[in-house]
Design a protein around this motif. Structure first.
Motif, mmCIF file in Angstrom:
data_model
loop_
_atom_site.group_PDB
_atom_site.id
_atom_site.type_symbol
_atom_site.label_atom_id
_atom_site.label_comp_id
_atom_site.label_asym_id
_atom_site.label_seq_id
_atom_site.Cartn_x
_atom_site.Cartn_y
_atom_site.Cartn_z
ATOM 1 N N GLU A 179 -7.010 3.491 -3.265
ATOM 2 C CA GLU A 179 -7.886 4.665 -3.375
ATOM 3 C C GLU A 179 -7.063 5.942 -3.478
ATOM 4 O OE1 GLU A 179 -10.556 4.289 -0.066
ATOM 5 O OE2 GLU A 179 -11.827 2.852 -1.140
ATOM 6 N N ALA A 180 -5.998 6.042 -2.715
ATOM 7 C CA ALA A 180 -5.128 7.228 -2.779
ATOM 8 C C ALA A 180 -4.268 7.227 -4.040
ATOM 9 C CB ALA A 180 -4.235 7.292 -1.538
ATOM 10 N N HIS A 181 -3.945 6.030 -4.558
ATOM 11 C CA HIS A 181 -3.063 5.894 -5.719
ATOM 12 C C HIS A 181 -3.688 4.903 -6.699
ATOM 13 C CE1 HIS A 181 -0.093 7.976 -3.289
ATOM 14 N NE2 HIS A 181 -0.350 7.116 -2.327
ATOM 15 N N PRO A 182 -4.725 5.348 -7.457
ATOM 16 C CA PRO A 182 -5.413 4.432 -8.365
ATOM 17 C C PRO A 182 -4.477 3.867 -9.441
ATOM 18 C CG PRO A 182 -6.599 6.523 -8.156
ATOM 19 C CD PRO A 182 -5.283 6.692 -7.478
ATOM 20 N N ALA A 183 -4.729 2.620 -9.805
ATOM 21 C CA ALA A 183 -3.895 1.934 -10.793
ATOM 22 C C ALA A 183 -3.755 2.720 -12.107
ATOM 23 C CB ALA A 183 -4.434 0.531 -11.049
ATOM 24 N N PRO A 184 -4.841 3.280 -12.677
ATOM 25 C CA PRO A 184 -4.665 4.016 -13.939
ATOM 26 C C PRO A 184 -3.722 5.218 -13.801
ATOM 27 C CG PRO A 184 -6.993 3.546 -13.574
ATOM 28 C CD PRO A 184 -6.265 3.167 -12.315
ATOM 29 N N ILE B 164 5.490 -2.788 -10.005
ATOM 30 C CA ILE B 164 5.513 -3.083 -8.573
ATOM 31 C C ILE B 164 5.649 -1.746 -7.856
ATOM 32 C CG2 ILE B 164 6.827 -4.138 -6.692
ATOM 33 C CD1 ILE B 164 7.751 -6.263 -8.648
ATOM 34 N N THR B 165 4.800 -1.528 -6.855
ATOM 35 C CA THR B 165 4.866 -0.283 -6.098
ATOM 36 C C THR B 165 4.669 -0.539 -4.614
ATOM 37 O OG1 THR B 165 4.008 1.981 -5.897
ATOM 38 C CG2 THR B 165 2.400 0.256 -6.402
ATOM 39 N N THR B 166 5.252 0.336 -3.826
ATOM 40 C CA THR B 166 5.027 0.300 -2.381
ATOM 41 C C THR B 166 3.868 1.213 -2.000
ATOM 42 O OG1 THR B 166 6.752 1.968 -2.123
ATOM 43 C CG2 THR B 166 7.392 -0.335 -1.792
ATOM 44 N N LEU B 167 3.250 1.864 -2.979
ATOM 45 C CA LEU B 167 2.056 2.671 -2.742
ATOM 46 C C LEU B 167 0.866 1.717 -2.737
ATOM 47 C CD1 LEU B 167 2.922 5.610 -5.175
ATOM 48 C CD2 LEU B 167 3.146 5.591 -2.687
ATOM 49 N N VAL B 168 0.523 1.200 -1.570
ATOM 50 C CA VAL B 168 -0.434 0.105 -1.473
ATOM 51 C C VAL B 168 -1.897 0.554 -1.359
ATOM 52 C CG1 VAL B 168 1.263 -1.526 -0.576
ATOM 53 C CG2 VAL B 168 -0.061 -0.122 1.023
ATOM 54 N N GLU C 225 5.285 -5.317 1.970
ATOM 55 C CA GLU C 225 4.011 -5.330 1.265
ATOM 56 C C GLU C 225 4.130 -4.438 0.042
ATOM 57 O OE1 GLU C 225 -0.532 -5.428 2.581
ATOM 58 O OE2 GLU C 225 0.431 -3.510 3.016
ATOM 59 N N VAL C 226 3.770 -4.974 -1.108
ATOM 60 C CA VAL C 226 3.784 -4.225 -2.363
ATOM 61 C C VAL C 226 2.465 -4.446 -3.082
ATOM 62 C CG1 VAL C 226 6.306 -4.350 -2.648
ATOM 63 C CG2 VAL C 226 4.850 -6.114 -3.685
ATOM 64 N N ARG C 227 2.241 -3.600 -4.047
ATOM 65 C CA ARG C 227 1.084 -3.727 -4.918
ATOM 66 C C ARG C 227 1.596 -4.031 -6.310
ATOM 67 N NH1 ARG C 227 -2.113 1.413 -5.450
ATOM 68 N NH2 ARG C 227 -3.343 0.919 -7.248
ATOM 69 N N VAL C 228 0.988 -4.980 -6.981
ATOM 70 C CA VAL C 228 1.401 -5.388 -8.319
ATOM 71 C C VAL C 228 0.295 -5.010 -9.292
ATOM 72 C CG1 VAL C 228 2.087 -7.326 -9.774
ATOM 73 C CG2 VAL C 228 2.769 -7.268 -7.365
ATOM 74 N N LEU C 229 0.686 -4.291 -10.352
ATOM 75 C CA LEU C 229 -0.257 -3.855 -11.379
ATOM 76 C C LEU C 229 0.211 -4.403 -12.716
ATOM 77 C CD1 LEU C 229 0.557 -1.208 -9.443
ATOM 78 C CD2 LEU C 229 -1.264 -0.217 -10.754
ATOM 79 N N ASP C 230 -0.683 -5.049 -13.437
ATOM 80 C CA ASP C 230 -0.336 -5.463 -14.782
ATOM 81 C C ASP C 230 -0.491 -4.260 -15.694
ATOM 82 O OD1 ASP C 230 0.267 -8.008 -14.030
ATOM 83 O OD2 ASP C 230 -1.690 -8.834 -14.559
ATOM 84 N N ASP C 231 0.527 -4.035 -16.522
ATOM 85 C CA ASP C 231 0.545 -2.945 -17.493
ATOM 86 C C ASP C 231 1.153 -3.515 -18.772
ATOM 87 O OD1 ASP C 231 0.250 -0.380 -18.532
ATOM 88 O OD2 ASP C 231 2.183 0.299 -17.783
ATOM 89 N N PRO C 232 0.380 -4.376 -19.474
ATOM 90 C CA PRO C 232 0.935 -5.124 -20.598
ATOM 91 C C PRO C 232 1.732 -4.251 -21.556
ATOM 92 C CG PRO C 232 -1.314 -5.790 -20.173
ATOM 93 C CD PRO C 232 -1.034 -4.601 -19.284
ATOM 94 N N PRO C 233 2.889 -4.756 -21.972
ATOM 95 C CA PRO C 233 3.395 -6.114 -21.756
ATOM 96 C C PRO C 233 4.218 -6.261 -20.482
ATOM 97 C CG PRO C 233 4.853 -4.972 -23.245
ATOM 98 C CD PRO C 233 3.736 -4.011 -22.903
ATOM 99 N N SER D 184 -5.432 -4.369 -9.326
ATOM 100 C CA SER D 184 -4.100 -4.622 -8.790
ATOM 101 C C SER D 184 -4.221 -5.616 -7.643
ATOM 102 C CB SER D 184 -3.454 -3.314 -8.321
ATOM 103 O OG SER D 184 -4.191 -2.739 -7.260
ATOM 104 N N CYS D 185 -3.099 -6.123 -7.166
ATOM 105 C CA CYS D 185 -3.169 -7.027 -6.019
ATOM 106 C C CYS D 185 -2.071 -6.692 -5.029
ATOM 107 C CB CYS D 185 -3.103 -8.489 -6.445
ATOM 108 S SG CYS D 185 -1.545 -9.026 -7.117
ATOM 109 N N LEU D 186 -2.372 -6.932 -3.767
ATOM 110 C CA LEU D 186 -1.401 -6.763 -2.687
ATOM 111 C C LEU D 186 -0.659 -8.074 -2.496
ATOM 112 C CD1 LEU D 186 -3.445 -4.823 0.020
ATOM 113 C CD2 LEU D 186 -1.660 -3.934 -1.488
#
Length: 176
Positions: free
Chosen positions: A162-167, A155-159, A143-151, A128-130
């Motif tokens: 480690e506390a909120h893993p992408a999977p 977007i999340t504010t849980l940045v 500040e947000v975190r962007v996760l690709d989840d094709p397709p 993911s990226c900040l």
């Protein structure tokens, strides 16, 4: 966790309902046969109980689930799951001011909503990226975190990755 969604409801064809809700346009077919109201509601993801509802005129961006009326239902610690349009992004600072977080599906890859400026800032170990998100010139950066989840893209504010893993966030959104 709250899931926000919206739908259109046909309402009786009375002079009051015609004035209040109107007849939405239907692509290639003119307008709807009945006036339509827009119902937007967040529901608790565990119990499926609707926590608040707003009924009004359909917004210009169909599917738009969030309204200022619904923001009053958010409290500190809530996580709001929803499909996100550019109009929803403009409510992000109000959602954060209520102490709530978001996990939103922002649409198909690669385009982002036109009103969003998401320059990549920091790539995290989970892929993911900040980013700093700002919708409109008068809006503060968030500040947000962007996760690709094709397709799609989330977007999340849980940045904290480690506390909120992408999977975990991807799986959580899919259960919405």
């Amino acid at each position: 966790m709250l899931a926000a969604d919206a739908t259109a409801l046909g309402v009786p064809d009375t002079p009051e309902d015609r004035a209040r809700y109107g007849y939405p346009a239907i692509t290639g077919a003119g307008s709807a046969a009945l006036p339509q109201a827009h119902l937007a509601a967040p529901a608790d993801c565990g119990t499926h109980a609707i926590t608040r509802a707003a009924l009004g005129r359909p917004p210009a961006e169909m599917g738009h689930a969030l309204t200022n009326d619904l923001l009053a239902a958010l409290t500190r610690g809530d996580l709001l799951l929803a499909d996100c349009g550019s109009a929803d992004l403009e409510l992000l600072s109000a959602i954060r001011a209520a102490g709530a977080d978001v996990l939103w599906r922002a649409g198909p890859l690669p385009p982002l909503p036109e009103s969003a400026a998401l320059p990549e800032r920091t790539v995290l170990p989970d892929g993911s990226c900040l980013c700093d998100l700002r919708c409109g010139p008068a809006r503060p950066r968030t500040e947000v975190r962007v996760l690709d989840d094709p397709p799609h893209r989330l977007i999340t504010t849980l940045v904290d990755h480690e506390a909120h893993p992408a999977p975990v966030l991807r799986a959580l959104y899919r259960e919405r």
